[in-house]
Motif scaffolding. Structure first.
Motif: not given
Length: 188
Positions: A113, A117, A155-156, A158-160
């Motif tokens: 990105y 993050i 959660k981690i 879901s970042f990529r």
């Protein structure tokens, strides 16, 4: 009746289990966890084992009682295993330029990105990052709480999320992504 709920839980040495006002507290060398148990489930501790039974007199319907029977047995078992042995999850970042580093419990991700993050992990979770030459960066998470560890891994991830065309993303160690061929292969 639940087959899982019938299985007894052996209490290992160094682990103490207490039940007070419907709350079960498990203490061990790796930490302390507690869980509220529904009143329709009776928990008994005898001879170093924990067993669970359904209370026939409770007003909850029978299907719900049977579901609770297996659920609370699994939750308490995970607590006992967590405070005695702990749980460990390994994630790896697959992709060009993907990086991870940590300072204490603050983890920084660079996942393609325009911005990095940052995520701050709870104090119950220990984190370690590895970045070796010619290998994918890795994140190793350890905790006594299996639910919290799974939540943080989700959660981690879901970042990529891993994608099927190039196989890039945040994957569990050893996970195999089912690959798709793409447009050019199907057009021929």
């Amino acid at each position: 009746m639940s087959r899982i709920g019938k299985l007894p839980i052996a209490i290992p040495a160094g682990v103490t289990v207490e039940q007070k006002n419907g709350v079960v507290t498990v203490k061990g060398p790796k930490g302390e966890l507690s869980q509220k148990v529904d009143p329709s489930i009776i928990m008994k501790m005898e001879d170093g084992n924990i067993t669970f039974e359904i209370d026939e007199n409770s007003p909850v319907n029978i299907k719900q009682k049977q579901a609770f029977h297996g659920l609370y047995r699994s939750l308490i078992n995970n607590m006992v295993v967590g405070v005695s042995q702990g749980f460990k999850k390994e994630l790896e970042l697959v992709g060009v330029g993907y990086r991870v580093s940590n300072q204490g419990n603050i983890v920084e991700f660079s996942l393609g990105y325009t911005h990095p993050i940052f995520i701050e992990l709870p104090k119950e979770v220990k984190v370690e990052t590895k970045s070796e030459r010619n290998q994918n960066p890795q994140i190793i998470l350890e905790s006594c709480d299996k639910q919290l560890l799974g939540l943080i891994c989700a959660k981690i991830r879901s970042f990529r999320m891993p994608e099927p065309y190039k196989g890039k993303g945040v994957l569990f160690k050893g996970e195999v992504i089912r690959r798709k061929s793409g447009k050019s292969a199907s057009a021929k």
